[in-house]
Design an enzyme around this catalytic site. Structure first.
Site, PDB file in Angstrom:
ATOM      1  N   CYS A   1       0.849  -1.188   0.000  1.00 55.79           N
ATOM      2  CA  CYS A   1       0.000   0.000   0.000  1.00 55.79           C
ATOM      3  C   CYS A   1       0.890   1.245   0.000  1.00 55.79           C
ATOM      4  O   CYS A   1       1.763   1.382   0.864  1.00 55.79           O
ATOM      5  CB  CYS A   1      -0.901  -0.014   1.233  1.00 55.79           C
TER       6      CYS A   1
ATOM      7  N   CYS B   1      -7.563  -0.919   1.219  1.00 59.93           N
ATOM      8  CA  CYS B   1      -6.586  -1.422   2.188  1.00 59.93           C
ATOM      9  C   CYS B   1      -7.259  -1.491   3.553  1.00 59.93           C
ATOM     10  O   CYS B   1      -7.776  -0.499   4.042  1.00 59.93           O
ATOM     11  CB  CYS B   1      -5.375  -0.491   2.232  1.00 59.93           C
TER      12      CYS B   1
ATOM     13  N   CYS C   1      -8.267  -5.036 -10.180  1.00 55.06           N
ATOM     14  CA  CYS C   1      -7.868  -3.931 -11.048  1.00 55.06           C
ATOM     15  C   CYS C   1      -7.441  -2.779 -10.136  1.00 55.06           C
ATOM     16  O   CYS C   1      -8.274  -2.141  -9.497  1.00 55.06           O
ATOM     17  CB  CYS C   1      -9.071  -3.554 -11.909  1.00 55.06           C
TER      18      CYS C   1
ATOM     19  N   CYS D   1       0.252   3.135   3.483  1.00 55.85           N
ATOM     20  CA  CYS D   1       0.627   2.626   4.815  1.00 55.85           C
ATOM     21  C   CYS D   1       1.652   1.495   4.777  1.00 55.85           C
ATOM     22  O   CYS D   1       2.159   1.104   5.823  1.00 55.85           O
ATOM     23  CB  CYS D   1      -0.616   2.151   5.570  1.00 55.85           C
TER      24      CYS D   1
ATOM     25  N   CYS E   1      -5.366   0.827   6.415  1.00 58.37           N
ATOM     26  CA  CYS E   1      -5.479   2.293   6.489  1.00 58.37           C
ATOM     27  C   CYS E   1      -6.761   2.818   5.853  1.00 58.37           C
ATOM     28  O   CYS E   1      -7.009   4.022   5.880  1.00 58.37           O
ATOM     29  CB  CYS E   1      -4.263   2.963   5.862  1.00 58.37           C
TER      30      CYS E   1
HETATM   31 FE    FE Z   1      -2.919   1.019   3.465  1.00 57.09          FE
END
Ligand code: FE
Length: 128
Positions: free
Chosen positions: A44, A93, A117, A47, A96
């Protein structure tokens, strides 16, 4: 303590902020990881949570990085998204809360049939 939107704005580029925190979409065929075949873990960009392994990446022809499955389902949040009328499934995610992209059912049939995607701007590749 949760990160405030002001802090996200400082931490992320304007393009990343627009996509990750405001559920934006990068222009197709524009992202830096679209044609990447380097091995590693895509994390990510907000984060650092582990999201997708390069081994599950495939060329979907859609213009965005595409994966058959997440590296760790625990780090992924799937949410119903009706923002464009019909139902889509948003991928976020879990750590976060940032937006990542969407998942569709038109992925490779012999690899589970899913197509995650994901916007390049939401990812950071940790190379192996
Ligand atoms: Fe994240």
């Amino acid at each position: 303590m949760p990160i405030t939107e002001e802090e996200w704005k400082r931490k992320l580029s304007p393009e990343q902020y627009r996509i990750l925190r405001e559920k934006g979409t990068e222009a197709p065929f524009s992202g830096e990881y679209l044609d990447s075949h380097e091995k590693g873990m895509y994390r990510c960009a907000a984060c650092g949570a582990e999201l997708f392994s390069s081994g599950t990446k495939f060329d979907s022809g859609t213009g965005w990085p595409s994966f058959t499955e997440p590296a760790n389902l625990k780090n992924i949040d799937l949410r119903d998204d009706y923002s464009e009328g019909s139902r889509r499934i948003e991928v976020a995610c879990k750590n976060c809360g940032s937006h990542l992209g969407h998942v569709f059912d038109d992925g490779p049939k012999d690899r589970g049939g899913k197509r995650y995607c994901i916007n390049s701007a939401c990812l950071l590749l940790g190379k192996k």
